[in-house]
Design a protein around this motif. Structure first.
Motif, short mmCIF file in Angstrom:
data_model
loop_
_atom_site.label_atom_id
_atom_site.label_comp_id
_atom_site.label_asym_id
_atom_site.label_seq_id
_atom_site.Cartn_x
_atom_site.Cartn_y
_atom_site.Cartn_z
N VAL A 613 4.60 -14.89 10.68
CA VAL A 613 5.04 -14.46 12.00
C VAL A 613 3.82 -14.22 12.86
O VAL A 613 2.69 -14.01 12.37
CB VAL A 613 5.90 -13.18 11.92
N ALA A 614 4.04 -14.25 14.16
CA ALA A 614 2.95 -14.05 15.11
C ALA A 614 2.59 -12.57 15.17
O ALA A 614 3.26 -11.70 14.60
CB ALA A 614 3.36 -14.56 16.49
N ILE A 615 1.50 -12.29 15.90
CA ILE A 615 1.08 -10.89 16.07
C ILE A 615 2.14 -10.13 16.85
O ILE A 615 2.96 -10.71 17.57
CB ILE A 615 -0.29 -10.82 16.76
N ASP A 616 2.13 -8.83 16.66
CA ASP A 616 3.07 -7.91 17.32
C ASP A 616 4.51 -8.14 16.86
O ASP A 616 5.47 -7.78 17.58
CB ASP A 616 2.98 -8.04 18.85
N THR A 617 4.70 -8.74 15.67
CA THR A 617 6.04 -8.96 15.13
C THR A 617 6.20 -8.11 13.87
O THR A 617 5.32 -8.09 13.02
CB THR A 617 6.26 -10.43 14.79
N SER A 618 7.33 -7.41 13.75
CA SER A 618 7.54 -6.49 12.62
C SER A 618 8.03 -7.24 11.40
O SER A 618 8.82 -8.19 11.50
CB SER A 618 8.55 -5.40 12.99
N VAL A 619 7.52 -6.80 10.20
CA VAL A 619 8.03 -7.25 8.91
C VAL A 619 8.32 -6.02 8.07
O VAL A 619 7.80 -4.92 8.35
CB VAL A 619 7.01 -8.17 8.20
N PHE A 620 9.15 -6.16 7.00
CA PHE A 620 9.61 -4.99 6.25
C PHE A 620 9.38 -5.22 4.76
O PHE A 620 9.54 -6.33 4.24
CB PHE A 620 11.09 -4.73 6.53
N THR A 621 9.04 -4.13 4.04
CA THR A 621 8.84 -4.18 2.59
C THR A 621 10.17 -4.00 1.88
O THR A 621 11.21 -3.78 2.50
CB THR A 621 7.86 -3.08 2.15
N HIS A 622 10.11 -4.05 0.51
CA HIS A 622 11.27 -3.71 -0.28
C HIS A 622 11.54 -2.21 -0.19
O HIS A 622 10.70 -1.42 0.26
CB HIS A 622 11.06 -4.12 -1.74
N SER A 623 12.70 -1.81 -0.68
CA SER A 623 13.14 -0.42 -0.53
C SER A 623 12.36 0.56 -1.40
O SER A 623 12.45 1.77 -1.19
CB SER A 623 14.63 -0.31 -0.84
N ASP A 624 11.60 0.08 -2.41
CA ASP A 624 10.88 0.98 -3.31
C ASP A 624 9.39 0.68 -3.34
O ASP A 624 8.72 0.92 -4.34
CB ASP A 624 11.45 0.88 -4.73
N ALA A 626 5.61 1.12 -3.13
CA ALA A 626 4.62 2.21 -3.11
C ALA A 626 3.36 1.77 -2.37
O ALA A 626 2.68 2.59 -1.76
CB ALA A 626 4.27 2.62 -4.54
N TRP A 627 3.03 0.49 -2.47
CA TRP A 627 1.94 -0.10 -1.68
C TRP A 627 2.17 -1.59 -1.60
O TRP A 627 2.97 -2.15 -2.35
CB TRP A 627 0.56 0.23 -2.24
N THR A 628 1.51 -2.24 -0.69
CA THR A 628 1.72 -3.66 -0.47
C THR A 628 0.40 -4.33 -0.16
O THR A 628 -0.55 -3.68 0.31
CB THR A 628 2.73 -3.91 0.66
N ARG A 629 0.34 -5.61 -0.45
CA ARG A 629 -0.84 -6.41 -0.11
C ARG A 629 -0.48 -7.33 1.04
O ARG A 629 0.41 -8.18 0.91
CB ARG A 629 -1.31 -7.23 -1.31
N VAL A 630 -1.15 -7.16 2.18
CA VAL A 630 -0.90 -7.94 3.39
C VAL A 630 -1.86 -9.11 3.42
O VAL A 630 -3.08 -8.92 3.26
CB VAL A 630 -1.07 -7.06 4.64
N ARG A 631 -1.33 -10.30 3.63
CA ARG A 631 -2.17 -11.50 3.76
C ARG A 631 -2.05 -12.03 5.19
O ARG A 631 -0.95 -12.39 5.64
CB ARG A 631 -1.73 -12.58 2.77
N ASN A 632 -3.17 -12.04 5.93
CA ASN A 632 -3.23 -12.60 7.28
C ASN A 632 -3.99 -13.92 7.22
O ASN A 632 -4.88 -14.10 6.38
CB ASN A 632 -3.93 -11.65 8.24
N ARG A 633 -3.65 -14.81 8.15
CA ARG A 633 -4.28 -16.13 8.19
C ARG A 633 -4.87 -16.36 9.57
O ARG A 633 -4.17 -16.22 10.59
CB ARG A 633 -3.25 -17.19 7.82
N PHE A 891 0.58 -13.19 10.78
CA PHE A 891 0.92 -12.27 9.69
C PHE A 891 1.63 -13.14 8.65
O PHE A 891 2.78 -13.51 8.81
CB PHE A 891 1.84 -11.18 10.22
N TRP A 892 0.91 -13.46 7.54
CA TRP A 892 1.36 -14.55 6.68
C TRP A 892 2.34 -14.09 5.59
O TRP A 892 3.39 -14.68 5.40
CB TRP A 892 0.17 -15.24 6.04
N SER A 893 2.00 -13.05 4.81
CA SER A 893 2.86 -12.70 3.68
C SER A 893 2.68 -11.24 3.28
O SER A 893 1.71 -10.58 3.68
CB SER A 893 2.57 -13.61 2.48
N LEU A 894 3.64 -10.76 2.43
CA LEU A 894 3.58 -9.43 1.82
C LEU A 894 3.81 -9.57 0.32
O LEU A 894 4.59 -10.42 -0.12
CB LEU A 894 4.67 -8.51 2.40
N LYS A 895 3.14 -8.70 -0.46
CA LYS A 895 3.39 -8.61 -1.88
C LYS A 895 3.51 -7.13 -2.22
O LYS A 895 2.53 -6.40 -2.18
CB LYS A 895 2.27 -9.26 -2.70
N ASP A 896 4.76 -6.69 -2.58
CA ASP A 896 5.04 -5.27 -2.76
C ASP A 896 4.88 -4.86 -4.21
O ASP A 896 5.13 -5.64 -5.14
CB ASP A 896 6.47 -4.95 -2.30
#
Length: 918
Positions: A613-624, A626-633, A891-896
């Motif tokens: 997604v482009a900048i200024d766009t919201s993304v959401f994690t899973h419901s549980d 505790a931390w996440t790894r954000v990958r930007n490109r 904003f490329w990906s999330l890993k929860d």
């Protein structure tokens, strides 16, 4: 530093004079005679005496040697220090006495060059010098093994980089008045002088009785009777005396001797009139060959012919040693040590057979590599590491090739007698296996039976068509023994198989029966079995069970599983604990255990979820989470030709913000920076991933965004211009000029022809920075006389110019031309010139000149043709691309990642199964 005091000779003399001269007026003679000296240095009349004493002191300072009176030893202050300590003591040098009243510590000035320092005592100080001084008292020297590395000093050399001290102390040797050293001096030399090098001894050497020379290999002892050579344990190995030479083993037994009456090597004895074995007894044992020609042996093996006038037979005979049965023959010719071919009397051997030749202790193995010229064979010698010279008539036998073998009848080797059938496993000379033995079975080791003993038959298989009589039958030894006797079967293991279905069978192992099914499972036979249900956390009792049961638990009904939780992060654990036996009475006994269930919600990892997604766009994690790894490109570069011919790279300042998904939560921001790599055009135009770990205050669902704070462009040194060239063809042009008729004397013509090249193929590029014009030219002339006479034809070939650039200027002169005869002169040239960018090359001019001279009554026909062809222009130019901007921020990906939770014994029911095998 301690105090050093000294008194020179003058002070000592003056002190003694003043002590003994205590009067200034005449005294009675008796008083004066009691004084040791009669001079008063305090009066003016005594000046000559003082000068005399001073002169004496100067003389003594040069003449007297330096020496240590007592003490003054030098030691290291410690093993990890640079300092040394000089002990108290007294010494003298140059007429002065030096005294140290207490120990003095001084530091050694190590450097990168000095290998030896000298510790000296001089006047009121201890000095460390780099050179030796003869006018000072040297106490010791300090050896530096590795200057620049050495940092510590020790008392003695320990073969390391540490420096060590060598104290100086004078030693005196004394003689007894008759030219010999006295006993103490001799003892000192004996204890301190190391080996005397024989290379330095010249002339006669007189040694005392019982000389010993000792080194690490042994001892050489010499006395007036013999010379003995001994090993390190002082066992005599050899002895030389006037009777002969004798050799011994370490136990003192004589191995050989060479004396003036006989000689012996091992058991072979050489006397003056015979040679034989040392144990020879006529008619009983040993052998002897006498000088009369009579010989007596136990057995004789003759490889060649026996010639005799008398031959006895019909006596008992025997074959001693080992008898091999296999392909065999005898050598038809002698074999040298290096020979690789053999010739036998029979063609019985095959390719790759391993042959053996043995005579006495000489034993050699050979391999046949070529049988094409049998009985001449090519062989590899010395397979066992030994080669020998063999004589014609020597027996040679095959020990087989791979998967073949031979028979051995042995009555002399260890564990004999026996008959072996031996199989060769490979072409390695000693890779053989005894497959069958009849006789003494000792020496055979089998993986199933172990080490065998006694007499019998050993083989892989034995087929008997009659009856087998045995008091005891054992299948194999060891753990898998099966024994049949007195109607009983005794076995640690046993297998009962149906030959029609060998996959399924029962077998006995260590007193327990097992069943082997067709899938390879091996399950013991069950003796007791019970199943039931139990509530989580409760206890089950197995009444009347003696042996420890095997327990299995399973889930029947448990409601704590969370279907919304990550599947790969939830784990059920069903288990039992507190398995114990109880015995309250002869009829109240058994085993008890507790049944448990627990749900582990382990720290899990979700698959990486692509967002893109482009900048200024919201993304959401899973419901549980505790931390996440954000990958930007990111990919940030641009080109602006108006500003520069080089690329620009981007520097991005950005933030990742997050908040919980509940109402009223606020953003938390994390700021980062990214710089586009730009060491080459490839890296500049490569898209890169940048990862950040975002840790949340608690597990749950979180909203994240990527925001751009600023973007800055910076100029690189990477040029964006492409350099090219093109080739454009010019139209061809040819010119012809001709004149015919009578020509007066000395008449001249000048002709100029011009060709206009108005078009070039292709298009003219922009940004041209160089150009080249290339062409080929040809000039042709011919002439014919119409009347008699001769003519000289002189030709100046044409001069081609392009603007102010002179392309060509050549001269050609030729010939006498007769009437009715034509002659041609041809000149060809190819050129390529560099053109100025601004030059107009649309016109090419040729200038031609010729001169004709004839007689008045003669006529001449002349002609000239010029051709310019193959013209083309090469242009070099630059290619500048259009302006470009690449601003890629995603904003490329999330890993929860989730946390660990445990729920112990939730409400529910378990199934249990108890199995008893004993």
């Amino acid at each position: 530093m301690g105090k050093v005091t000294y008194k020179n000779l003058f002070s000592l003399v003056e002190e003694r004079i003043k002590k003994n001269v205590q009067y200034s007026k005449p005294s009675p003679l008796t008083i004066q005679t009691e004084k040791t000296l009669a001079s008063n240095l305090g009066s003016a009349s005594d000046t000559s005496t003082a000068k005399l004493v001073s002169a004496v002191q100067d003389l003594l300072s040069q003449a007297l040697p330096s020496f240590i009176i007592n003490g003054l030893s030098v030691k290291a202050s410690s093993n990890t220090s640079q300092s040394i300590v000089v002990s108290q003591g007294k010494g003298a040098t140059g007429g002065a006495i030096y005294t140290i009243e207490e120990p003095i510590t001084i530091k050694v000035p190590f450097d990168d060059n000095t290998e030896v320092f000298y510790v000296v005592l001089y006047k009121n100080n201890i000095l460390i010098q780099r050179t030796y001084s003869y006018d000072k008292l040297t106490l010791a020297k300090i050896i530096v093994p590795n200057p620049g590395v050495t940092t510590f000093v020790r008392d003695t050399n320990n073969n390391s980089d540490d420096a060590y001290i060598v104290n100086f102390k004078e030693v005196k040797l004394y003689e007894d008045g008759y030219g010999k050293l006295e006993e103490d001096s001799i003892e000192f030399l004996r204890d301190n002088i190391s080996p005397i090098l024989a290379d330095n001894l010249i002339g006669n050497l007189k040694l005392s009785e019982n000389l010993k020379i000792i080194n690490t290999q042994g001892t050489l002892e010499l006395d007036s009777d013999s010379l003995k050579l001994m090993d390190t344990n002082e066992n005599i190995l050899a002895k030389f005396n006037k009777k002969g030479v004798y050799f011994y083993d370490v136990n003192g037994l004589e191995m050989a001797r060479f004396s003036n009456v006989d000689a012996r090597i091992g058991n072979i004895l050489i006397n003056q009139d015979n040679i034989g074995s040392d144990n020879f007894v006529s008619g009983s044992k040993g052998f002897r060959i006498e000088d009369s020609g009579y010989a007596e042996f136990e057995d004789v093996k003759i490889r060649g012919r026996i010639s005799s006038s008398v031959f006895e037979y019909d006596k008992m005979s025997a074959v001693g040693g080992q008898l091999l049965i296999g392909n065999s023959s005898v050598l038809a010719e002698d074999i040298t040590l290096a020979q690789t071919t053999i010739t036998t009397e029979d063609s019985v051997f095959s390719l790759n057979e391993i042959l053996r030749v043995k005579v006495g202790n000489n034993d050699e193995y050979l391999q046949i590599t070529d049988v094409s010229n049998a009985p001449n064979y090519v062989v590899i010698r010395g397979l066992n590491g030994y080669s020998y010279v063999w004589s014609k008539g020597t027996a040679i036998i095959s020990t087989g090739t791979t998967d073949s073998g031979f028979i051995s009848l042995d009555a002399v080797s260890n564990y004999s007698p026996f008959i072996d059938i031996i199989l060769r496993n490979s072409l390695c000379y000693n890779d053989i296996t005894t497959k069958v033995r009849l006789g003494n079975l000792e020496g055979i080791s089998d993986i199933s039976y172990g080490t065998l003993n006694g007499y019998g038959l050993y083989s892989d298989n034995v087929y008997l068509k009659g009856k087998l009589y045995a008091a005891d039958i054992k299948s194999i030894s060891g753990a898998n023994c099966v024994e049949l006797y007195d109607g009983n079967i005794i076995a640690n293991s046993m297998t009962l198989k149906d030959p029609l279905n060998e996959c399924c069978y029962s077998y006995l192992n260590s007193g327990q029966w097992y069943f082997h099914d067709e899938l390879g499972n091996q399950n013991p036979y069950v003796k007791r079995l019970i199943a039931g249900e139990v509530t989580t956390g409760n206890t089950i009792c197995l009444q009347g069970w003696k042996g420890q049961p095997y327990i299995q638990l399973g889930i029947k009904d448990l409601a704590a599983y969370d279907p919304n939780y990550s599947v790969n992060c939830q784990k059920w654990c069903v288990y039992y604990s507190n398995l114990n036996c109880y015995c309250n009475s002869p009829i109240d006994y058994g085993w008890c255990f507790d049944a448990h269930a627990s749900l582990y919600k382990v720290a899990g990892v979700y698959d990486e979820a692509t967002q893109d997604v482009a900048i200024d766009t919201s993304v959401f994690t899973h419901s549980d989470a505790a931390w996440t790894r954000v990958r930007n490109r990111f990919l940030l570069w641009c080109f602006a030709s108006a500003s520069s011919t080089c690329y620009w790279y981007g520097i991005l300042s950005y933030q990742i913000k997050y908040k919980c998904c509940l109402a009223g939560c606020t953003w938390t921001c994390c700021t980062y920076s990214y710089t586009q790599p730009h060491d080459s055009t490839v890296t500049l135009k490569t898209c890169y991933d940048v990862c950040q770990n975002i840790c949340f205050p608690s597990a749950g669902c979180w909203e994240l965004q990527l925001n751009c704070l600023s973007l800055t462009w910076c100029l690189t040194t990477l040029d964006n211009i492409t350099y090219c060239c093109c080739c454009r063809v010019l139209n061809c042009c040819s010119t012809i000029a001709e004149r015919v008729g009578s020509i007066s004397h000395y008449q001249e013509w000048y002709v100029c022809n011009c060709c206009n090249y108005l078009s070039l193929t292709g298009y003219s590029p922009s940004c041209v920075y160089c150009a080249y014009l290339c062409y080929c030219s040809c000039v042709r002339m011919y002439g014919i006389w119409l009347g008699g006479g001769n003519s000289c034809c002189t030709i100046n070939c044409f001069c081609s110019t392009l603007g102010t650039v002179n392309l060509e200027n050549r001269y050609l002169c030729y010939t006498w031309i007769n009437s009715s005869t034509s002659h041609e002169c041809v000149y060809t040239n190819c050129s390529c010139v560099n053109l100025d960018i601004a030059y107009d090359y649309s016109c090419l001019c040729m200038y031609r000149m010729w001169c004709l001279r004839t007689y008045a009554d003669m006529s001449l026909c002349i002609g000239i043709s010029n051709i310019i062809y193959g013209m083309y222009v090469i242009q070099c130019y630059c290619s500048i691309p259009s302006d470009t901007v690449c601003d890629y921020e995603r904003f490329w990906s999330l890993k929860d990642y989730s946390e660990t939770q445990t729920i112990l014994d939730p409400n529910g029911t378990l199934n249990y199964l108890a199995i008893g095998y004993n």
